[in-house]
Design an enzyme around this catalytic site. Sequence first.
Site, PDB file in Angstrom:
ATOM      1  N   ASP A 185      17.235   3.285  -0.959  1.00  0.00           N
ATOM      2  CA  ASP A 185      16.148   2.648  -0.987  1.00  0.00           C
ATOM      3  C   ASP A 185      15.539   4.058   0.271  1.00  0.00           C
ATOM      4  O   ASP A 185      15.790   4.346   0.491  1.00  0.00           O
ATOM      5  CB  ASP A 185      16.099   1.458   0.180  1.00  0.00           C
ATOM      6  CG  ASP A 185      16.363   0.486  -0.477  1.00  0.00           C
ATOM      7  OD1 ASP A 185      16.595   0.452  -1.997  1.00  0.00           O
ATOM      8  OD2 ASP A 185      16.492  -1.288  -0.355  1.00  0.00           O
TER       9      ASP A 185
ATOM     10  N   ARG B  85      11.961   5.421  -7.513  1.00  0.00           N
ATOM     11  CA  ARG B  85      10.744   3.762  -7.511  1.00  0.00           C
ATOM     12  C   ARG B  85       9.768   4.521  -6.538  1.00  0.00           C
ATOM     13  O   ARG B  85       9.831   5.287  -5.584  1.00  0.00           O
ATOM     14  CB  ARG B  85      12.033   3.313  -6.639  1.00  0.00           C
ATOM     15  CG  ARG B  85      11.496   1.817  -6.417  1.00  0.00           C
ATOM     16  CD  ARG B  85      11.933   0.596  -5.330  1.00  0.00           C
ATOM     17  NE  ARG B  85      13.640   0.289  -5.827  1.00  0.00           N
ATOM     18  CZ  ARG B  85      14.440   0.200  -5.289  1.00  0.00           C
ATOM     19  NH1 ARG B  85      13.678   0.644  -3.742  1.00  0.00           N
ATOM     20  NH2 ARG B  85      15.358  -0.044  -5.266  1.00  0.00           N
TER      21      ARG B  85
ATOM     22  N   THR C 159       5.933  -2.858  -7.231  1.00  0.00           N
ATOM     23  CA  THR C 159       5.027  -3.222  -6.640  1.00  0.00           C
ATOM     24  C   THR C 159       4.451  -4.640  -8.003  1.00  0.00           C
ATOM     25  O   THR C 159       4.976  -5.139  -8.563  1.00  0.00           O
ATOM     26  CB  THR C 159       3.759  -2.685  -7.009  1.00  0.00           C
ATOM     27  OG1 THR C 159       2.659  -2.972  -6.338  1.00  0.00           O
ATOM     28  CG2 THR C 159       3.109  -2.240  -8.650  1.00  0.00           C
TER      29      THR C 159
HETATM   30  P1  FDA Z   1       0.956  -6.563  -2.030  1.00  0.00           P
HETATM   31  O1  FDA Z   1       1.688  -6.705  -0.308  1.00  0.00           O
HETATM   32  O2  FDA Z   1      -0.472  -6.049  -2.141  1.00  0.00           O
HETATM   33  O3  FDA Z   1       0.919  -7.872  -2.824  1.00  0.00           O
HETATM   34  C1  FDA Z   1       0.528  -7.733  -3.646  1.00  0.00           C
HETATM   35  C2  FDA Z   1       1.031  -9.349  -4.333  1.00  0.00           C
HETATM   36  O4  FDA Z   1       1.785  -9.370  -4.859  1.00  0.00           O
HETATM   37  C3  FDA Z   1       0.115 -10.838  -2.842  1.00  0.00           C
HETATM   38  O5  FDA Z   1      -0.990 -11.027  -3.116  1.00  0.00           O
HETATM   39  C4  FDA Z   1       1.120 -11.461  -3.345  1.00  0.00           C
HETATM   40  O6  FDA Z   1       0.457 -12.448  -4.091  1.00  0.00           O
HETATM   41  C5  FDA Z   1       1.947 -10.657  -3.622  1.00  0.00           C
HETATM   42  N1  FDA Z   1       3.045 -10.829  -2.539  1.00  0.00           N
HETATM   43  C6  FDA Z   1       3.314  -9.520  -1.961  1.00  0.00           C
HETATM   44  N2  FDA Z   1       4.949  -9.128  -1.372  1.00  0.00           N
HETATM   45  C7  FDA Z   1       4.764 -10.824  -0.708  1.00  0.00           C
HETATM   46  C8  FDA Z   1       5.632 -11.753   0.006  1.00  0.00           C
HETATM   47  N3  FDA Z   1       6.894 -10.791   1.068  1.00  0.00           N
HETATM   48  N4  FDA Z   1       5.909 -12.899  -0.065  1.00  0.00           N
HETATM   49  C9  FDA Z   1       4.950 -13.321  -1.059  1.00  0.00           C
HETATM   50  N5  FDA Z   1       4.524 -12.748  -1.752  1.00  0.00           N
HETATM   51  C10 FDA Z   1       4.035 -11.448  -1.490  1.00  0.00           C
HETATM   52  N6  FDA Z   1       9.630  -0.718   0.635  1.00  0.00           N
HETATM   53  C11 FDA Z   1      10.047   0.592   1.533  1.00  0.00           C
HETATM   54  O7  FDA Z   1       9.331   0.919   2.066  1.00  0.00           O
HETATM   55  N7  FDA Z   1      11.132   0.936   0.703  1.00  0.00           N
HETATM   56  C12 FDA Z   1      11.914   0.486  -0.241  1.00  0.00           C
HETATM   57  O8  FDA Z   1      12.863   0.993  -0.320  1.00  0.00           O
HETATM   58  C13 FDA Z   1      11.599  -0.227  -0.820  1.00  0.00           C
HETATM   59  N8  FDA Z   1      12.033  -1.224  -1.925  1.00  0.00           N
HETATM   60  C14 FDA Z   1      11.473  -1.852  -2.544  1.00  0.00           C
HETATM   61  C15 FDA Z   1      11.581  -1.972  -4.056  1.00  0.00           C
HETATM   62  C16 FDA Z   1      10.983  -3.035  -4.543  1.00  0.00           C
HETATM   63  C17 FDA Z   1      11.603  -3.753  -6.173  1.00  0.00           C
HETATM   64  C18 FDA Z   1       9.441  -3.877  -4.591  1.00  0.00           C
HETATM   65  C19 FDA Z   1       8.877  -4.385  -5.673  1.00  0.00           C
HETATM   66  C20 FDA Z   1       9.585  -3.807  -2.847  1.00  0.00           C
HETATM   67  C21 FDA Z   1       9.861  -2.033  -2.606  1.00  0.00           C
HETATM   68  N9  FDA Z   1       9.909  -2.113  -0.972  1.00  0.00           N
HETATM   69  C22 FDA Z   1      10.091  -1.725  -0.454  1.00  0.00           C
HETATM   70  C23 FDA Z   1       8.750  -2.996  -0.207  1.00  0.00           C
HETATM   71  C24 FDA Z   1       7.005  -2.547  -0.682  1.00  0.00           C
HETATM   72  O9  FDA Z   1       6.447  -0.992   0.067  1.00  0.00           O
HETATM   73  C25 FDA Z   1       5.899  -3.221  -0.223  1.00  0.00           C
HETATM   74  O10 FDA Z   1       6.265  -3.682   0.766  1.00  0.00           O
HETATM   75  C26 FDA Z   1       5.836  -4.402  -0.830  1.00  0.00           C
HETATM   76  O11 FDA Z   1       6.520  -4.566  -1.898  1.00  0.00           O
HETATM   77  C27 FDA Z   1       4.264  -5.381  -1.221  1.00  0.00           C
HETATM   78  O12 FDA Z   1       3.406  -4.902  -1.800  1.00  0.00           O
HETATM   79  P2  FDA Z   1       3.080  -4.849  -3.390  1.00  0.00           P
HETATM   80  O13 FDA Z   1       3.019  -3.196  -3.773  1.00  0.00           O
HETATM   81  O14 FDA Z   1       3.377  -5.816  -3.435  1.00  0.00           O
HETATM   82  O15 FDA Z   1       1.212  -4.476  -2.911  1.00  0.00           O
END
Ligand code: FDA
Length: 304
Positions: free
Chosen positions: A132, A182, A224
């Site tokens: 990570d 990733r 994401t």
């Molecule tokens: P965004 O935050 O815009 O979310 C899109 C939609 O997803 C939201 O509108 C909501 O519906 C839903 N959603 C997202 N987060 C939610 C929550 N917490 N609760 C409820 N609903 C939610 N970061 C990092 O810095 N280092 C890492 O190693 C990783 N590893 C990692 C692995 C995996 C498998 C994922 C999915 C994510 C990570 N992350 C991470 C976290 C990443 O950086 C980011 O903070 C989150 O994925 C939220 O961003 P989204 O891309 O989902 O978009």
Amino acid sequence: MSLFRQTLLFLSQRKELEEFFKHNPLAQQARSRFVAGDTRAEALEVTRKLNAEGFSVTLDYLGEEVIDPDQAREASEEYAGAVEEAAAAGLNTGISVKLSHLGVRIDEQLAFSNLMNVVERAARVDRFVRVDMEGSDLTDVTLKLVSRVRQSTPNIGTVIQSYLRRSDADIASLNREKIPVRLVKGAYLEPEEIAFQNEEEVVLYYMRLTEALIHSGTRPAFATHDTKLIEFVIDLADIFGLKKTDFEFQMLYGISNELQKNLIADGYRVRVYLPYGDDWYGYFMRRLAERPANLWFLLRHWKK
Ligand code: FDA
């Protein structure tokens, strides 16, 4: 980045609040949405169910910012033991590790040996290890140690954050070394000089980095829950003639469950990031910071 998000990310680093949250029954209940359980057995049970629904999994033994070498070694043993036990049970799971859990704050060489222990034992059972990406003060050392391990063992990859302005250069060098990436937006508090603060810029940069990864031939993972980004990845993969098995989506346990299922039904590969363990405070606070509604839900029920 909103003030709300900044405040929660700041609080995620405060130990005082950690004790309060960890002993609060409501917070414990809320964390069960995002965490499989305290024990490895609970995590493997949830993995079994997710596999049966068509998901692959990456297990995450919760913990970070360790400053005691014994604790870092214990974490390395747990990561390796979990992946061995999962493989012996025929489960489809890899493991995600954090270098600050493996002791990188204490000593780089200690973290390297602990990481090697996990990667070599995972290789013996044909499983993948994802390192990570944490705060930007650890980006260089993470890339360095991953690259060092990759020279002897290929079953390792890492994470790139699209809020960091440096990320296209990092992806270019990871692609050259054939290290699987990733791609995420990024979950930590970072200053403007090095990180985009505006969501639109983070999304646009994610798209640009997707293009760089789609040609990498390393089975990139797009992590994401953002539907516009997921649609972008699908369209781009289609334009460049990638098969649905040439890349995967990754999502966090407990988030966007319907979306996860729909992608599986459409024939895409989806891996669920599944945390377990009792050190859940930092992870939990980052999830609260991502979505204000999570905190309002918690506060509403707090009063009752
Ligand atoms: P965004 O935050 O815009 O979310 C899109 C939609 O997803 C939201 O509108 C909501 O519906 C839903 N959603 C997202 N987060 C939610 C929550 N917490 N609760 C409820 N609903 C939610 N970061 C990092 O810095 N280092 C890492 O190693 C990783 N590893 C990692 C692995 C995996 C498998 C994922 C999915 C994510 C990570 N992350 C991470 C976290 C990443 O950086 C980011 O903070 C989150 O994925 C939220 O961003 P989204 O891309 O989902 O978009």
